[in-house]
Design a protein around this motif. Structure first.
Motif, PDB file in Angstrom:
ATOM      1  N   LEU A  92       0.832  -1.202   0.000  1.00 53.65           N
ATOM      2  CA  LEU A  92       0.000   0.000   0.000  1.00 53.65           C
ATOM      3  C   LEU A  92       0.867   1.254   0.000  1.00 53.65           C
ATOM      4  CD1 LEU A  92      -2.765  -1.056   2.551  1.00 53.65           C
ATOM      5  CD2 LEU A  92      -3.102  -0.588   0.121  1.00 53.65           C
ATOM      6  N   ARG A  93       1.913   1.264   0.820  1.00 53.14           N
ATOM      7  CA  ARG A  93       2.806   2.423   0.889  1.00 53.14           C
ATOM      8  C   ARG A  93       3.502   2.658  -0.455  1.00 53.14           C
ATOM      9  NH1 ARG A  93       2.191   5.966   5.186  1.00 53.14           N
ATOM     10  NH2 ARG A  93       1.599   4.768   7.037  1.00 53.14           N
ATOM     11  N   ALA A  94       3.936   1.572  -1.083  1.00 55.31           N
ATOM     12  CA  ALA A  94       4.625   1.703  -2.373  1.00 55.31           C
ATOM     13  C   ALA A  94       3.678   2.250  -3.435  1.00 55.31           C
ATOM     14  CB  ALA A  94       5.175   0.343  -2.807  1.00 55.31           C
ATOM     15  N   ALA A  95       2.440   1.775  -3.443  1.00 47.18           N
ATOM     16  CA  ALA A  95       1.456   2.257  -4.405  1.00 47.18           C
ATOM     17  C   ALA A  95       1.129   3.721  -4.150  1.00 47.18           C
ATOM     18  CB  ALA A  95       0.183   1.410  -4.325  1.00 47.18           C
ATOM     19  N   TYR A  96       1.071   4.092  -2.879  1.00 46.95           N
ATOM     20  CA  TYR A  96       0.797   5.484  -2.510  1.00 46.95           C
ATOM     21  C   TYR A  96       1.903   6.411  -3.012  1.00 46.95           C
ATOM     22  CZ  TYR A  96       0.565   9.618   0.494  1.00 46.95           C
ATOM     23  OH  TYR A  96       0.548  10.909   0.967  1.00 46.95           O
ATOM     24  N   GLU A  97       3.151   6.032  -2.798  1.00 45.44           N
ATOM     25  CA  GLU A  97       4.273   6.858  -3.228  1.00 45.44           C
ATOM     26  C   GLU A  97       4.305   6.996  -4.745  1.00 45.44           C
ATOM     27  OE1 GLU A  97       6.090   8.690  -1.401  1.00 45.44           O
ATOM     28  OE2 GLU A  97       5.309   7.917   0.506  1.00 45.44           O
ATOM     29  N   GLU A  98       3.998   5.904  -5.437  1.00 39.30           N
ATOM     30  CA  GLU A  98       3.984   5.945  -6.902  1.00 39.30           C
ATOM     31  C   GLU A  98       2.875   6.868  -7.405  1.00 39.30           C
ATOM     32  OE1 GLU A  98       3.425   2.909 -10.721  1.00 39.30           O
ATOM     33  OE2 GLU A  98       3.582   2.104  -8.686  1.00 39.30           O
ATOM     34  N   ARG A 107      -8.071   3.052   1.160  1.00 41.04           N
ATOM     35  CA  ARG A 107      -9.123   2.150   0.685  1.00 41.04           C
ATOM     36  C   ARG A 107      -9.089   2.016  -0.841  1.00 41.04           C
ATOM     37  NH1 ARG A 107     -14.142   0.345   2.486  1.00 41.04           N
ATOM     38  NH2 ARG A 107     -13.914   1.522   4.428  1.00 41.04           N
ATOM     39  N   GLU A 108      -8.956   3.158  -1.532  1.00 43.13           N
ATOM     40  CA  GLU A 108      -8.907   3.132  -2.995  1.00 43.13           C
ATOM     41  C   GLU A 108      -7.717   2.315  -3.487  1.00 43.13           C
ATOM     42  OE1 GLU A 108      -8.094   6.263  -6.681  1.00 43.13           O
ATOM     43  OE2 GLU A 108      -8.639   7.037  -4.697  1.00 43.13           O
ATOM     44  N   LEU A 109      -6.563   2.505  -2.862  1.00 45.15           N
ATOM     45  CA  LEU A 109      -5.365   1.763  -3.262  1.00 45.15           C
ATOM     46  C   LEU A 109      -5.531   0.274  -3.007  1.00 45.15           C
ATOM     47  CD1 LEU A 109      -2.657   4.205  -1.891  1.00 45.15           C
ATOM     48  CD2 LEU A 109      -3.210   3.792  -4.298  1.00 45.15           C
ATOM     49  N   ARG A 110      -6.128  -0.075  -1.864  1.00 45.54           N
ATOM     50  CA  ARG A 110      -6.343  -1.492  -1.546  1.00 45.54           C
ATOM     51  C   ARG A 110      -7.248  -2.134  -2.606  1.00 45.54           C
ATOM     52  NH1 ARG A 110      -5.654  -4.366   2.961  1.00 45.54           N
ATOM     53  NH2 ARG A 110      -5.365  -2.485   4.243  1.00 45.54           N
TER      54      ARG A 110
END
Length: 287
Positions: free
Chosen positions: A131-137, A248-251
């Motif tokens: 989740l953190r990696a997707a958020y940073e991207e 939530r959206e990323l998950r």
């Protein structure tokens, strides 16, 4: 390539369970097994056909998903009525009609597909690190200016000119918006909140960019929505959305991607022969 709408349906089915306490598929299955109704417990008979506690529990769940209040007696009566109509449809040979038979089979396949995904939820779990990696991207390119403004939306240019005259005479912008605007922000004194340039139509945004904070347009601004009087309140550098706000959206996206990869692996292992001639479907799109 997997059809996106199918992947979305399967992802929603999986997330419906992960949202309930965030437990894994294994623990969910264990809980279901421990609380499952007795399939041998007959709750009613309709023309000799047994309706079991499992049937009733499924009916209660279906009613709950439709937003109905869950009343056991009401659910039982609805289940009986469904069985009566089903028996009548069978007697009249409706399941043998090709379109009805195809619809039944499609619904069966959809239900089995969703339960297949639910039975393997732990394979689709998303870690905090993912989740953190997707958020940073997703937020890496957050930049630019955001604007906070108000507007008064009117049907006629002359009305907008009258509002500008009243502002020149010392009237409060928010009060004029509350009393005169036709837009949905009327009750908030015309407050549009924070927005980026991409969120507004070009004529409106061009005028906003030309204003200094605290100033309003001296000429009415026309868009497809009508005539605007605009006041710029503040500007700021674009704010990076918070991790919790996007979690939530990323998950959902990551679970959907894992399900898509899983269905892709099933396709890779399958022998598929497409015999359709490539003609267009009667309705919708096959893309």
């Amino acid at each position: 390539m997997i059809h996106r709408s199918l992947t979305a349906v399967l992802a929603v089915g999986a997330l419906a369970l992960t949202a309930c306490g965030g437990e894994s598929g294994a623990s969910t299955d264990q809980q279901s097994a421990s609380s499952a109704p007795d399939a041998e417990n007959v709750v009613a008979r309709v023309n000799g056909e047994a309706l079991t506690a499992v049937d009733l529990q499924s009916q209660i769940q279906a009613m709950s998903q439709r937003g109905q209040g869950v009343n056991r007696d009401q659910a039982l009566q609805e289940l009986i009525e469904l069985e009566l109509m089903s028996q009548k449809a069978e007697a009249e040979g409706l399941p043998e009609q090709p379109e009805i038979a195809a619809t039944i089979e499609r619904q069966r396949a959809s239900l089995l597909a969703q339960h297949l995904i639910r039975s393997q939820l732990q394979d689709f779990e998303v870690s905090e690190e993912e989740l953190r990696a997707a958020y940073e991207e997703r937020t890496a390119d957050t930049q630019g200016t955001e604007y906070k403004a108000r507007h008064i939306l009117l049907e006629e240019k002359e009305q907008a000119e009258e509002m500008i005259q009243q502002l020149d005479d010392g009237a409060e912008f928010a009060e004029l918006a509350k009393n005169n605007s036709t837009g949905p922000t009327k009750s908030r004194g015309g407050d549009l909140g924070w927005f980026s340039a991409e969120q507004m139509v070009e004529p409106f945004m061009n005028e906003v960019k030309a204003l200094e904070p605290g100033n309003y347009t001296t000429e009415p601004v026309e868009t497809q929505y009508g005539w605007h009087v605009i006041q710029l309140d503040e500007t700021r550098e674009a704010q990076k959305p918070g991790f919790e706000q996007m979690k939530r959206e990323l998950r959902n996206e990551l679970v959907g991607k894992k399900i898509q990869d899983y269905v892709g692996s099933l396709r890779d292992d399958a022998e598929i022969e497409i015999t359709d001639g490539g003609g267009e479907a009667d309705s919708g799109s096959s893309n």
